[in-house]
Write a protein that holds these residues in place. Sequence first.
Motif, PDB file in Angstrom:
ATOM      1  N   ASP A  61      -5.215 100.291  21.350  1.00  0.00           N
ATOM      2  CA  ASP A  61      -3.789 100.178  21.028  1.00  0.00           C
ATOM      3  C   ASP A  61      -3.050  99.378  22.096  1.00  0.00           C
ATOM      4  O   ASP A  61      -2.131  98.631  21.789  1.00  0.00           O
ATOM      5  N   LYS A  62      -3.476  99.496  23.348  1.00  0.00           N
ATOM      6  CA  LYS A  62      -2.825  98.792  24.460  1.00  0.00           C
ATOM      7  C   LYS A  62      -3.538  97.505  24.871  1.00  0.00           C
ATOM      8  O   LYS A  62      -3.117  96.845  25.806  1.00  0.00           O
ATOM      9  N   THR A  64      -4.402  93.760  25.143  1.00  0.00           N
ATOM     10  CA  THR A  64      -3.546  92.575  24.960  1.00  0.00           C
ATOM     11  C   THR A  64      -4.283  91.252  25.175  1.00  0.00           C
ATOM     12  O   THR A  64      -3.666  90.202  25.054  1.00  0.00           O
ATOM     13  N   LYS A  84      -2.065  90.796  16.411  1.00  0.00           N
ATOM     14  CA  LYS A  84      -1.839  92.174  16.853  1.00  0.00           C
ATOM     15  C   LYS A  84      -0.452  92.277  17.466  1.00  0.00           C
ATOM     16  O   LYS A  84       0.035  91.353  18.103  1.00  0.00           O
ATOM     17  N   TYR A  85       0.195  93.424  17.257  1.00  0.00           N
ATOM     18  CA  TYR A  85       1.502  93.662  17.867  1.00  0.00           C
ATOM     19  C   TYR A  85       1.653  95.145  18.152  1.00  0.00           C
ATOM     20  O   TYR A  85       0.909  95.973  17.620  1.00  0.00           O
ATOM     21  N   ASP A  86       2.605  95.493  19.001  1.00  0.00           N
ATOM     22  CA  ASP A  86       2.859  96.889  19.343  1.00  0.00           C
ATOM     23  C   ASP A  86       3.833  97.473  18.334  1.00  0.00           C
ATOM     24  O   ASP A  86       5.029  97.210  18.379  1.00  0.00           O
ATOM     25  N   SER A  87       3.310  98.273  17.416  1.00  0.00           N
ATOM     26  CA  SER A  87       4.134  98.870  16.370  1.00  0.00           C
ATOM     27  C   SER A  87       4.827 100.144  16.848  1.00  0.00           C
ATOM     28  O   SER A  87       5.691 100.668  16.152  1.00  0.00           O
ATOM     29  N   GLY A  88       4.406 100.658  18.021  1.00  0.00           N
ATOM     30  CA  GLY A  88       4.983 101.893  18.529  1.00  0.00           C
ATOM     31  C   GLY A  88       4.454 103.144  17.834  1.00  0.00           C
ATOM     32  O   GLY A  88       4.962 104.240  18.051  1.00  0.00           O
ATOM     33  N   PRO A  92      -3.638 100.752  16.920  1.00  0.00           N
ATOM     34  CA  PRO A  92      -3.653  99.288  16.925  1.00  0.00           C
ATOM     35  C   PRO A  92      -3.100  98.769  15.593  1.00  0.00           C
ATOM     36  O   PRO A  92      -3.496  99.244  14.529  1.00  0.00           O
ATOM     37  N   SER A  93      -2.178  97.819  15.666  1.00  0.00           N
ATOM     38  CA  SER A  93      -1.531  97.303  14.454  1.00  0.00           C
ATOM     39  C   SER A  93      -1.587  95.785  14.428  1.00  0.00           C
ATOM     40  O   SER A  93      -1.427  95.122  15.453  1.00  0.00           O
ATOM     41  N   CYS A 142      -2.258  99.341  10.089  1.00  0.00           N
ATOM     42  CA  CYS A 142      -2.292 100.398  11.101  1.00  0.00           C
ATOM     43  C   CYS A 142      -3.720 100.952  11.125  1.00  0.00           C
ATOM     44  O   CYS A 142      -4.137 101.636  10.192  1.00  0.00           O
TER      45      CYS A 142
END
Length: 168
Positions: A61-62, A64, A84-88, A92-93, A142
């Motif tokens: 998830d983190k 980069t 990939k982006y940080d969906s919060g 992993p999204s 997601c």
Amino acid sequence: MKRRLFLLSGTAAVVATKLHATEGTFEITRTEAQWRAQLSEIEYLVMREEKTERAGSSPLDKETRDGIYACRGCDLPLYDASTKYDSGTGWPSFYQPLPNAVRTKDDNTFFSKRTEVHCRRCGSHLGHIFDDGPKPTGKRHCLNGVSLTFQIAQTEDASAWRSRPPEV
């Protein structure tokens, strides 16, 4: 079909009827015993029984770095790190898969309609797709980190991943 006990993120328990995602034809097939020998218990539950890993539990998830996210079940490249982006959400999204990498199916469990995403080559359950993602697609894939492996791109090879033709 079998009656199964579903556990979502380790909190809610609901008994639901489940159609196995592996019904159908896939290039790579294995017996239950072969999948169990290849995967850890949590990997098996997520990828073959369509469970969900706990939010925030995946180091992916983190992640980069530039590279490719592939299916843990068969190594098929699925998502480019550039999508990939940080969906919060704690998972992993991505806003789009690589061409010809995934299949989808309806998921009507938990009294809601969602779209499941699976590896198109081995049928492994990856996660769900939602309509709240960023442009250009507006989609949020997601995913469960245990369903994926991450292959770090070598600087000179990064563009090769993006430009290669889809595997058939």
